[in-house]
Design a protein around this motif. Structure first.
Motif, PDB file in Angstrom:
ATOM      1  N   TRP A 245       1.200  -1.327  -0.024  1.00 25.46           N
ATOM      2  CA  TRP A 245      -0.144   0.075   0.623  1.00 25.46           C
ATOM      3  C   TRP A 245       0.806   1.626  -0.135  1.00 25.46           C
ATOM      4  O   TRP A 245       0.186   2.397  -0.851  1.00 25.46           O
ATOM      5  N   SER A 246       2.173   1.497   0.773  1.00 23.49           N
ATOM      6  CA  SER A 246       3.003   2.083   0.775  1.00 23.49           C
ATOM      7  C   SER A 246       3.170   2.947  -0.299  1.00 23.49           C
ATOM      8  O   SER A 246       3.381   4.031  -1.059  1.00 23.49           O
ATOM      9  N   LYS A 247       3.857   2.141  -1.506  1.00 23.45           N
ATOM     10  CA  LYS A 247       4.225   2.431  -2.728  1.00 23.45           C
ATOM     11  C   LYS A 247       2.629   3.960  -3.384  1.00 23.45           C
ATOM     12  O   LYS A 247       3.117   4.704  -4.273  1.00 23.45           O
ATOM     13  N   THR A 248       1.800   3.602  -2.957  1.00 24.43           N
ATOM     14  CA  THR A 248       1.008   5.323  -3.698  1.00 24.43           C
ATOM     15  C   THR A 248       0.006   5.042  -2.297  1.00 24.43           C
ATOM     16  O   THR A 248      -0.746   6.776  -2.404  1.00 24.43           O
ATOM     17  N   GLY A 249       0.377   4.771  -1.424  1.00 29.03           N
ATOM     18  CA  GLY A 249       0.043   5.556   0.139  1.00 29.03           C
ATOM     19  C   GLY A 249       0.270   6.766   0.520  1.00 29.03           C
ATOM     20  O   GLY A 249       1.257   7.167  -0.234  1.00 29.03           O
ATOM     21  N   HIS A 250      -0.617   8.144   1.387  1.00 27.64           N
ATOM     22  CA  HIS A 250      -0.057   9.400   1.699  1.00 27.64           C
ATOM     23  C   HIS A 250      -1.535  10.038   2.070  1.00 27.64           C
ATOM     24  O   HIS A 250      -2.186   8.930   2.631  1.00 27.64           O
ATOM     25  N   TRP A 251      -1.325  11.075   2.631  1.00 31.31           N
ATOM     26  CA  TRP A 251      -2.159  11.302   3.777  1.00 31.31           C
ATOM     27  C   TRP A 251      -1.877  12.678   3.270  1.00 31.31           C
ATOM     28  O   TRP A 251      -0.667  13.513   3.721  1.00 31.31           O
ATOM     29  N   GLN A 252      -2.590  13.365   2.623  1.00 24.26           N
ATOM     30  CA  GLN A 252      -3.568  14.491   2.514  1.00 24.26           C
ATOM     31  C   GLN A 252      -2.535  14.762   1.236  1.00 24.26           C
ATOM     32  O   GLN A 252      -1.461  15.914   1.542  1.00 24.26           O
ATOM     33  N   GLY A 253      -1.630  14.013   0.409  1.00 21.97           N
ATOM     34  CA  GLY A 253      -1.019  13.919  -0.391  1.00 21.97           C
ATOM     35  C   GLY A 253       0.277  14.449   0.546  1.00 21.97           C
ATOM     36  O   GLY A 253       1.374  13.985  -1.074  1.00 21.97           O
ATOM     37  N   SER A 254       0.716  13.654   1.049  1.00 21.27           N
ATOM     38  CA  SER A 254       2.714  13.547   1.742  1.00 21.27           C
ATOM     39  C   SER A 254       2.915  11.788   1.522  1.00 21.27           C
ATOM     40  O   SER A 254       1.636  11.108   1.760  1.00 21.27           O
TER      41      SER A 254
END
Length: 228
Positions: free
Chosen positions: A80-89
């Motif tokens: 998931w981290s390959k496309t994961g983000h929080w508010q774009g970060s």
């Protein structure tokens, strides 16, 4: 365990679809297991193994920061981290240990505000500060519980002094976690500005420093040490 706060991360599946899915990070209220041994637990939903991971530290602040750092490392082990983000970060707004020294970029320090005397204390730390003779004297860092404002932003007040009387400054952020990290980074910078060049707290004793607090670079946070 009582929930301290949550943060919703977003990702898209590899190889198909543009619809984002959610992963919720839960941080539980830190607790003192033994003297100088605090525990802060995190978990993800949908589950990421291992579950209910315990991070430790010598005080609440240290355990909380370790918890956020370990949570980022755990999330980064997943696809998931390959496309994961929080508010774009892409770093999901969570701190990481720096691989090398960081350039010192002191933030702008806002003027203090009056303390309403009704803020809820989140954590305290006894810091060392030189007195007139250069000996270490106690300086209390009080970090208050972050809270949402009417505009939707969050504030994390803190003060160098007793909880109900000392003027405060604020860290700011889009949620509890970002406001807390911003407040702690600002507290680190202010504390550093109080110390004479070359002065360091004694290695023995109960008084601490702020060298383990985050450094803010842009909207990211690092747990590294600045370059002198």
């Amino acid at each position: 365990m009582d929930i301290l706060t949550t943060r919703t991360l977003r990702y898209t599946d590899e190889g198909g679809g543009e619809e984002e899915k959610e992963v919720v990070l839960t941080i539980f209220q830190p607790f003192e297991q033994d003297p100088w041994d605090w525990v802060c637990v995190f978990d993800f939903e949908p589950p990421i193994k291992p579950r209910n991971v315990r991070a430790r530290g010598f005080d609440l602040i240290r355990a909380f920061l370790h918890c956020l750092t370990y949570a980022r490392l755990t999330f980064e082990t997943t696809s998931w981290s390959k496309t994961g983000h929080w508010q774009g970060s892409r770093d999901c707004g969570l701190p990481a240990k720096a691989e090398g020294p960081l350039p010192l970029q002191p933030p702008e320090i806002p003027p203090p505000e009056s303390n309403p005397g009704s803020l809820e204390v989140f954590a305290t730390r006894k810091l060392a500060r030189p007195d007139e003779t250069g000996a270490a004297a106690e300086l209390l860092l009080t970090v208050y519980e972050p809270y949402p404002t009417e505009s939707g932003t969050w504030k994390c007040p803190f003060a160098f002094g007793p909880a109900e009387t000392t003027p405060i400054r604020h860290g700011m952020g889009a949620d509890f976690i970002e406001a807390a990290l911003d407040g702690l980074a600002l507290a680190r910078a202010i504390y550093a500005s109080m110390l004479p060049e070359g002065w360091a707290p004694p290695e023995s004793g109960d008084l601490l420093d702020c060298d383990d607090l985050p450094i803010k670079i842009g909207r990211s946070f690092s747990m590294g040490r600045p370059t002198p």
